[in-house]
Design an enzyme around this catalytic site. Structure first.
Site, mmCIF file in Angstrom:
data_model
loop_
_atom_site.group_PDB
_atom_site.id
_atom_site.type_symbol
_atom_site.label_atom_id
_atom_site.label_comp_id
_atom_site.label_asym_id
_atom_site.label_seq_id
_atom_site.Cartn_x
_atom_site.Cartn_y
_atom_site.Cartn_z
ATOM 1 N N THR A 17 40.794 45.436 29.118
ATOM 2 C CA THR A 17 40.842 44.779 27.805
ATOM 3 C C THR A 17 39.478 44.263 27.374
ATOM 4 O O THR A 17 39.116 44.338 26.203
ATOM 5 C CB THR A 17 41.849 43.604 27.875
ATOM 6 O OG1 THR A 17 43.141 44.157 28.077
ATOM 7 C CG2 THR A 17 41.840 42.765 26.621
ATOM 8 N N SER A 60 43.045 49.305 33.934
ATOM 9 C CA SER A 60 43.001 49.008 35.370
ATOM 10 C C SER A 60 44.143 49.617 36.196
ATOM 11 O O SER A 60 43.988 49.766 37.405
ATOM 12 C CB SER A 60 42.872 47.507 35.621
ATOM 13 O OG SER A 60 44.078 46.835 35.397
ATOM 14 N N THR A 92 42.769 43.129 33.614
ATOM 15 C CA THR A 92 43.347 42.026 34.395
ATOM 16 C C THR A 92 44.616 42.427 35.151
ATOM 17 O O THR A 92 45.021 41.729 36.077
ATOM 18 C CB THR A 92 43.685 40.829 33.478
ATOM 19 O OG1 THR A 92 44.580 41.284 32.461
ATOM 20 C CG2 THR A 92 42.435 40.242 32.854
ATOM 21 N N ASP A 93 45.221 43.554 34.746
ATOM 22 C CA ASP A 93 46.512 43.923 35.358
ATOM 23 C C ASP A 93 46.441 44.032 36.874
ATOM 24 O O ASP A 93 47.423 43.754 37.574
ATOM 25 C CB ASP A 93 46.993 45.275 34.808
ATOM 26 C CG ASP A 93 47.412 45.195 33.352
ATOM 27 O OD1 ASP A 93 47.402 44.088 32.791
ATOM 28 O OD2 ASP A 93 47.747 46.247 32.772
HETATM 29 N N1 ASP Z 1 46.103 44.278 29.942
HETATM 30 C C1 ASP Z 1 45.078 44.788 30.749
HETATM 31 C C2 ASP Z 1 43.835 43.929 30.757
HETATM 32 O O1 ASP Z 1 44.004 42.749 30.740
HETATM 33 C C3 ASP Z 1 44.812 46.223 30.686
HETATM 34 C C4 ASP Z 1 44.184 46.609 31.981
HETATM 35 O O2 ASP Z 1 44.473 46.004 33.005
HETATM 36 O O3 ASP Z 1 43.346 47.504 31.953
HETATM 37 O O4 ASP Z 1 42.716 44.353 30.769
#
Ligand code: ASP
Length: 330
Positions: A17, A60, A92-93
């Site tokens: 993100t 991720s 963050t995932d």
């Molecule tokens: N929602 C995710 C993020 O916080 C997408 C990911 O993990 O790439 O980045």
């Protein structure tokens, strides 16, 4: 001090993100390069002498343990060249898994800080720039050495071994139970309040493919058919996220016992906090029953982290005794 060179910090970007912008289809995608990310953050150049590297550019869920063994080797080379710290930006995932893997793979005292964003750069209140600046300040700080891999978001400093993502959208999603964050930033300065008591180092060469490990959560009335397929599917081990303190329906015990005779079976709790029990319950399918059958207690590790630890141990071809000794945690 006037005239002193700012510390050198390597920033490795991997997408997520924090690096996502609009494209021709719906939603956002990770598109920003390392240089674009770094140049968008006011104050970064004063915080450290940055070397920005586009290492991966993915959401991720696409990352693998192999990406991390390669990244760990790259970071080690930077530290050997005198870099004061390293920052990794990503989605963050999967931060709770990637940061834990880097924590185990790396043995350096220099800070390795993983960060990301919950609000992408097209949204009001995008948190990426503040998180990246905070991460660089932590990576450049002498006070943050020797703490293992750290996760910095929302001006909080978490130890990789404890941190979890707990909310799908809240910028305060990262929590460390039961210890809490080990520090924070105030007015841009990192403060460490707690130091983790020991480090675990599990080096894995960057040309090794970690073996597949199944992660199974046991639900109410689970009939065990997935469990029965684990070995046939070629998994080298399994982490069972059992109920409560480490419990399963009694009819799953024979399958788990037979699996445990062939591959490592690690017993974690699906509750997400607290240690797996060892001696409290004695009913069929309880923790005492499963441990008696050869299951390895995960200690305070949740299923996701127990799976990372087991993958690294098996990638090193660790013997059963060595695997058992590496758990429980901490
Ligand atoms: N929602 C995710 C993020 O916080 C997408 C990911 O993990 O790439 O980045």
């Amino acid at each position: 001090m006037a005239g002193t060179n700012p510390p050198r910090v390597a920033v490795f970007t991997m997408g997520g993100t924090i690096a996502s912008v609009s494209h021709s289809g719906p939603g956002v995608r990770p598109r920003l390069s390392a240089d674009e990310l770094v140049s968008a953050v006011p104050g970064l150049a004063e915080a450290a002498d940055i070397d920005a590297v586009s290492f991966r550019q993915v959401a991720s869920p696409e990352l693998t343990l192999r990406d991390l063994t390669v990244l760990a080797a790259t970071i080690e080379r930077r530290f050997a060249d005198g870099y004061a710290g390293a920052v990794v930006t990503q989605g963050t995932d999967t931060i709770e898994e990637t940061a834990f893997a880097l924590d185990l793979l790396l043995d350096a005292d220099a800070p390795v800080v993983v960060t990301g964003a919950m609000r992408n750069p097209t949204l009001p209140g995008a948190d990426g720039p503040a998180n990246l600046l905070a991460a660089v300040r932590v990576a450049a700080s002498g006070d943050c050495r020797g703490l293992g891999c750290l996760v910095v978001l929302n001006d909080e400093i978490h130890a990789a071994r404890f941190v979890r993502k707990t909310h799908t959208t809240n910028p305060a999603t990262f929590r460390s139970e039961p210890a809490g964050p080990i520090g924070w930033l105030a007015e841009g300065t990192p403060h460490i309040a707690l130091r983790p008591i020991r480090r675990h180092h599990i080096p894995v060469a960057d040309d090794v493919d970690p073996p597949p490990i199944a992660l199974l959560t046991v639900g109410l009335g689970d009939d065990g058919r997935l469990l029965g397929e684990v070995e046939r599917l070629g998994y080298a081990g399994v982490v069972v996220e059992a109920m409560g303190g480490g419990h399963v329906p009694a009819h799953l015990v024979p399958a788990l016992a037979s699996l445990a005779r062939r591959v490592p079976v690690v017993l974690a709790s699906r509750t997400g906090a607290g240690e797996v029990l060892r001696e409290t319950y004695g009913f069929p399918g309880s923790e005492t029953d499963l441990l008696e059958q050869g299951a390895i207690p995960a200690g305070a590790l949740d299923g996701l982290k127990a799976r990372i630890l087991l993958m690294l141990l098996l990638a090193r071809k660790e013997e059963p005794d060595g695997i058992r000794a590496a758990f429980p945690w901490p």
